[in-house]
Every structure is written in structure tokens, then in C-alpha cells.
Design an enzyme around this catalytic site. Structure first.
Site, PDB file in Angstrom:
ATOM      1  N   CYS A  29      42.105  36.568   3.887  1.00 48.92           N
ATOM      2  CA  CYS A  29      40.685  36.203   3.767  1.00 48.92           C
ATOM      3  C   CYS A  29      40.290  35.158   4.809  1.00 48.92           C
ATOM      4  O   CYS A  29      39.308  35.335   5.529  1.00 48.92           O
ATOM      5  CB  CYS A  29      40.412  35.679   2.372  1.00 48.92           C
ATOM      6  SG  CYS A  29      41.612  34.458   1.803  1.00 48.92           S
ATOM      7  N   HIS A  74      36.807  29.715  -0.532  1.00 44.58           N
ATOM      8  CA  HIS A  74      37.214  28.762   0.489  1.00 44.58           C
ATOM      9  C   HIS A  74      35.971  28.266   1.235  1.00 44.58           C
ATOM     10  O   HIS A  74      34.915  28.902   1.212  1.00 44.58           O
ATOM     11  CB  HIS A  74      38.139  29.431   1.518  1.00 44.58           C
ATOM     12  CG  HIS A  74      39.368  30.058   0.935  1.00 44.58           C
ATOM     13  ND1 HIS A  74      40.167  29.430   0.018  1.00 44.58           N
ATOM     14  CD2 HIS A  74      39.947  31.264   1.164  1.00 44.58           C
ATOM     15  CE1 HIS A  74      41.185  30.213  -0.304  1.00 44.58           C
ATOM     16  NE2 HIS A  74      41.072  31.334   0.379  1.00 44.58           N
TER      17      HIS A  74
END
Lengths: 351, 351
Positions: free
Chosen positions: B145, B225
Site C-alpha cells: 500500500c 496511513h
């Protein structure tokens, strides 16, 4: 030094900063804590008298409420200021700005904290960078925790002739532990809306020569701030040279992942084990083994205890205003010795 | 396109990535979900049949456990592979590495996720950067990711001729929401021990030309994140020029603080309001109004949904291996349309 030649200090506001300033002042052999002023009449005020400090009400109604709560009250802020040479204002933002007018009218030297603007005093203080320009002054502002850490570390690189420019990302703790009952558990990250965040410009209020830009984000923990930096050096350097630059600062503690200090809670636990009051980390705790030099670029991360880092600075700021100790290094060494700064570094073999 | 010409896809592993890949594949008109293989016989496996997908046990004992739990089981992984053209491996690290040997023996095309090393397939995939070199290949690795977000954003700057080098700080979420019952509440920050963290070098497995260095820290939240970047541009630029570079990527969504998207939880709520499955944010959500250009330096922050960002990449990776769609833009547009990517950007007026 006998008691009569000691500088008499008033602490106005007994919150997370005020209580630590009071304790730190009480440990200096050239200072005397004249007393503490606050508006609270609950357990917090009780701790003031419990410690043997003289308690004052910010105004007469606060003094009365304290008396009604069975506390031993020595008078009001007005009385305290009359018995002090320097007042350290540790009240919240906005309250401090109003207090400043009172201090000025009474002609008492004063120190405000980093929540106030630079213009309030016209001088911003970090001992290793601006002690001398505060000498004998009427007032100064001890800059915020984040800004203090920035100035300490970048000044160390600057003194070594290594600093060209610094770009930092700041992870700001969500709230102080003491206030964490006021908000719910936060499961998010909250970026500061603007880039640059205010800390970079604020560092330049101490040293206009610093080329520094910061970005900041609020993170859901209560222990400390954490900074990551990418620094453009003036030239290629090796890692040991950079570590030596940081070692030259008496308030940067080099720590190591390899020693098991793998997260900020571990560092706080170390402070507790060292017996420090409130587990205070006064130093910038910088991971030496994480630090990386790539040619003329430097990368590192460090931890900032937002409740503790400004405490030794405040003590030095008092000495600078009083003006008897002319050499910043002498004041810094004196404060460090009184607060046990250096012990952690020695214990970890960081030097 | 009729059913017989559809590519038949096996999904091996029905965790946070596998379940999303299965749903995304089911939405493509040129693909058919041949089935899902897993080892779980609890509520997670039940969701597979509930959705109408064919369920397979990873081995015969898993299939038996599923049958014992009253589930309708179509066979084992071995059976599933026999009925598929491409297998997407979404099993945990180490398990995947062993599976790869099976896939190779059977001669089936396969895709692994970013937890595996580049060497496992010799090719690392981000649609906007390396689709063409994956065309007709036997296998590829959809990078993690964080790495996906890095390659997307830096590729956009590179295509605009603006990228010299990029230095990033990555705030990694502590755990996936689904696994957050496995750890206690974390009140700390955990730096990755080494600088650079692995994401920078990993981005170079997709595009070796990228000059990128990353630092990373684990933070106590479960949503997404958050990255902060300081980029050295090839020349001074203005903000609108940089925003145009990002707008040119169909998988970067420009969002605004001024729209009330002031934290990552607000962005996730927007995804829920858009009706996306699992509130998936497939795009890099980049704050346009926070972004700052200073001369030839660029600063910005963005959000990465670690469960969702690789899903459209995985769909494109399938098409690249099959090799019928030669143009990356065609595959990207097709995937985006099927997953509703672009809607958020249109809704917010970011384009």
C-alpha cells in the site's frame, strides 16, 4: 550563596508547566521559590502546600475559595509579585497576555511560555541560541516544546558548520496525559491545515538564520512528540561527525534502538527508572543508531517531552534576565546539574 | 464480451485483501471469479458462500472442516487452480512463498502481494508505472500500500518533468481494524528501527529511476496511513502546475481541508457515504489546499487506505498478465469505472 542573595521567583499558574517550573526552581541554589499563584482550590492547589510552597490566589476570590477549602493561603498574586524579583507566567494562552500588562505596570521582570507570540516580549529564548541577547532584559518568551527541540538540534548542526537547511515532519501528541479525560479515544490522524506549520517560523524568532520548514500532524497518544528530519548539509559528512555535533549539546541525549529504547513509552519508562520527577525527559532524545547520513543529506528522528523540555530553558531564562551569570554555558551546566540532566546520557554511554 | 471469453480468477486467501480483490474481480465484465480458497471455517468462510462465491478449502482438511461447519464447499485449492487462468495470492507472508512453488508447477499465472520480495516474481507492479513490462508475463507482485502510493504520486511528478528527489515520512497505522482486538490500546509511537525504511527502496523495484528516501513510524490508529513529503523539484514551479501533475493521475484524489476533510476519519466517512464496499479509499487522497510550493521545493501530505489502495492495481495486474488489454490507460479506466473511482473526485470538484 546565602538566602538573601537568591533571586526570588513567582510562578503564576500551576498546570503541567508551572508545577514543573516550581520544582525545578526549588532545586536551584541561586533561586528561591517565593510562591505559586493559581485559581484552583482543589487537589492541585493542595499539592502546592503539601510540597511546602507558599500558595497565593490569582485574585481575592480565588484566595477566599482556597481558604474555604481549608488551604493555607499566603495572599494574592499581587502580594506574591511584591515579594518576587522575576515572575514565570505559566497560565493558559490569552490569560498570560493580560497578565503581562500587570507585570509591566509593576516593573517586575517576567517570562512567558511558547503559547504567547514573539511580539509579547520581543525576545524568544532557547539557552543554547539566545541566552546572551536576553541578558539583563525585562522579559523573554521561552519558546514551545517543539520549537525548543528544533533550535537545540539545528543549533548543534550549525555550530559544527554542517547545517544548510532542514525539513521536518512533526508528530504531535493528541493531548497531555493530565487532560486526556477531556477527550474521547481518538482513532485518527489530524494534519495541521497549513504547510509550513508554525514551528519552523517560530524557530526563526530565536535564530533568523535557520532555514527550516515544518509539517505537523496530531497523533493519538499522550506521551511525547516525535520529529523526523531530512537535513541538507553544507557538505558530505560521515555519521560520527554528525553524532559529535549533537554530542556537543548538553541537552541532546543520544539513545539507541539497540539498547531496547524502541519506542517513546520505553524512553519515558527509563526516565521513571532514573527517578526523575514526573518522569521528565528534559533532553531531546535522539536515536543515534537510526540516524543516517547519505552524502550531504542527513536523516534522523527524536522524541520531545512536551511537558518537560522547556523546564531547564525556563530556569536559564530566569538567570539571563537577572544577568548575574553572563556565560550561557555556566547557567546551562548549573541547571543541568540541579536537574540531573546528563545522567541518562552517561547511563546509556551515549557520549 | 461473453462469459466464455472471461478470464477465470482464483483468489487464494480471504483476508482483508482477498475479500476486496474477490469483490473487485466480481465487478469486472472481462473477468469471472472462479472461486475463493481459505483455511477458515468460521464466519469469514460463511461470507464467501453468502456472497454467492464458490468456496474451496486450501487443503482437504480445511475443506472437511468447512463441510463439518455446514458450509457448501466446491473442493480444494487444487480443484480451484484447475478451473482458473490466474490466481491472486492473498495469503500471509511465508505462506505465499510456498504457494508460489505450487503455482509454478501447475503453470498457472499468479500475482502475489507486497509482503513478498521482488525476487519472488522478478517484477513489481503499479499500473501507472509498470503495466507494460508485465504484459503477458507469468507473474507479478503488486507492491505494498505505501509503496503503491509513493509510485503513483512520484510518477505523476515525473511525468510532468518536475521530480528530482523525494524525501518522505510515513505514519503507519498500528494494525488493521479487523485485527485490532489482538493488541491492546497502544499509547506510544514506534519508529522503524532503520533509516531508510524499506518503502523507498521498494518503490525503486517498480521504477529504478526514482530518487526516494523514506522514514517510517507506527502510530496508534487503525484507519489509514498518512505520508508527508518534501520534494526537490527540477525547477521552480507554481502550485497550480503541481496540482495539474497530480490531477493527471486517475488514482490521485485531490481533497481539501476547507471542505471539512480535516482528518483521516472524515475521509473514511466520505467513502462510506459514497456507498463504497468496506468504505474503501482506492485513491491516494492528497490535500490540495495543504500543499505548498516554495521555489523549487514541494511539500504535501496524503492518506493511504492500506486495505484498499492495492485493489485496483491487482485488477490491472490480472489484465496485464493475460495480455489482451495492451494499453495501461485502457485497463485503468476500465477498472476505475467498475469500482467507482473518480466519483469522489468529481463529487468534490477536485478536477
Amino acid at each position: 550563596m546565602n538566602a538573601s542573595s537568591r533571586t526570588r521567583i513567582a510562578v503564576n499558574g500551576y498546570g503541567v508547566i508551572g508545577k514543573r517550573v516550581a520544582d525545578a526552581v526549588a532545586r536551584q541554589d541561586d533561586m528561591e521559590l517565593a510562591g505559586v499563584s493559581d485559581i484552583s482550590a482543589d487537589w492541585r492547589a493542595r499539592m502546592v502546600t503539601q510540597k511546602g510552597y507558599r500558595l497565593f490566589g490569582a485574585a481575592s476570590e480565588h484566595a477566599q475559595a482556597m481558604r474555604d477549602a481549608g488551604l493555607d493561603v499566603a495572599g494574592t498574586l499581587d502580594d506574591l509579585l511584591g515579594a518576587s524579583d522575576v515572575v514565570v507566567d505559566c497560565t493558559p494562552k490569552r490569560v498570560a497576555a493580560k497578565n503581562v500588562e500587570i507585570y509591566r505596570q509593576r516593573g517586575i521582570k517576567f517570562i512567558v511560555q511558547g503559547g504567547e507570540k514573539h511580539e509579547v516580549t520581543g525576545h524568544s529564548f532557547v539557552a543554547e541560541a539566545s541566552y546572551e541577547s536576553a541578558l539583563g532584559g525585562d522579559s523573554t518568551r521561552v519558546v514551545s516544546c517543539n520549537t525548543t527541540s528544533i533550535v537545540r538540534t539545528l543549533t548543534a548542526l550549525k555550530h559544527a558548520g554542517l547545517l544548510r537547511r532542514a525539513r521536518g515532519t512533526l508528530l504531535r501528541r493528541a493531548t497531555d496525559p493530565w487532560e486526556s479525560h477531556l477527550g474521547g479515544i481518538m482513532n485518527t490522524l489530524v494534519p495541521e491545515p497549513g504547510i509550513p506549520s508554525h514551528q519552523g517560523p517560530d524557530a526563526r524568532s530565536v535564530d533568523p538564520d535557520l532555514d527550516v520548514i515544518t509539517m505537523a500532524v496530531k497523533v493519538p497518544e499522550t506521551l511525547a512528540h516525535l520529529h523526523y528530519w531530512a537535513v541538507q548539509l553544507t557538505r558530505p559528512a560521515d555519521k560520527e561527525e554528525v553524532l559529535d555535533a549533537f554530542r556537543a549539546s548538553p541537552r541532546i541525549a543520544l539513545i539507541r534502538m539497540a539498547d531496547g529504547l524502541t519506542a517513546i513509552n520505553a524512553v519515558k519508562e527509563l526516565m521513571a527508572d532514573l527517578g526523575r520527577p514526573h518522569d521528565n525527559l528534559y533532553e531531546v532524545a535522539l536515536w543515534a543508531d537510526m540516524l543516517k547520513v547519505e552524502g550531504d543529506e542527513l536523516f534522523y528522528g527524536y522524541m520531545v517531552d512536551n511537558q518537560a523540555i522547556v523546564i531547564p530553558e525556563t530556569v536559564d531564562a530566569i538567570r539571563a534576565l537577572v544577568g548575574q551569570v553572563r556565560d550561557p554555558h555556566e547557567s546551562i551546566a548549573k541547571t543541568n546539574a540541579a536537574l540531573g540532566i546528563g545522567a541518562v546520557v552517561d547511563a546509556l554511554g551515549g557520549r
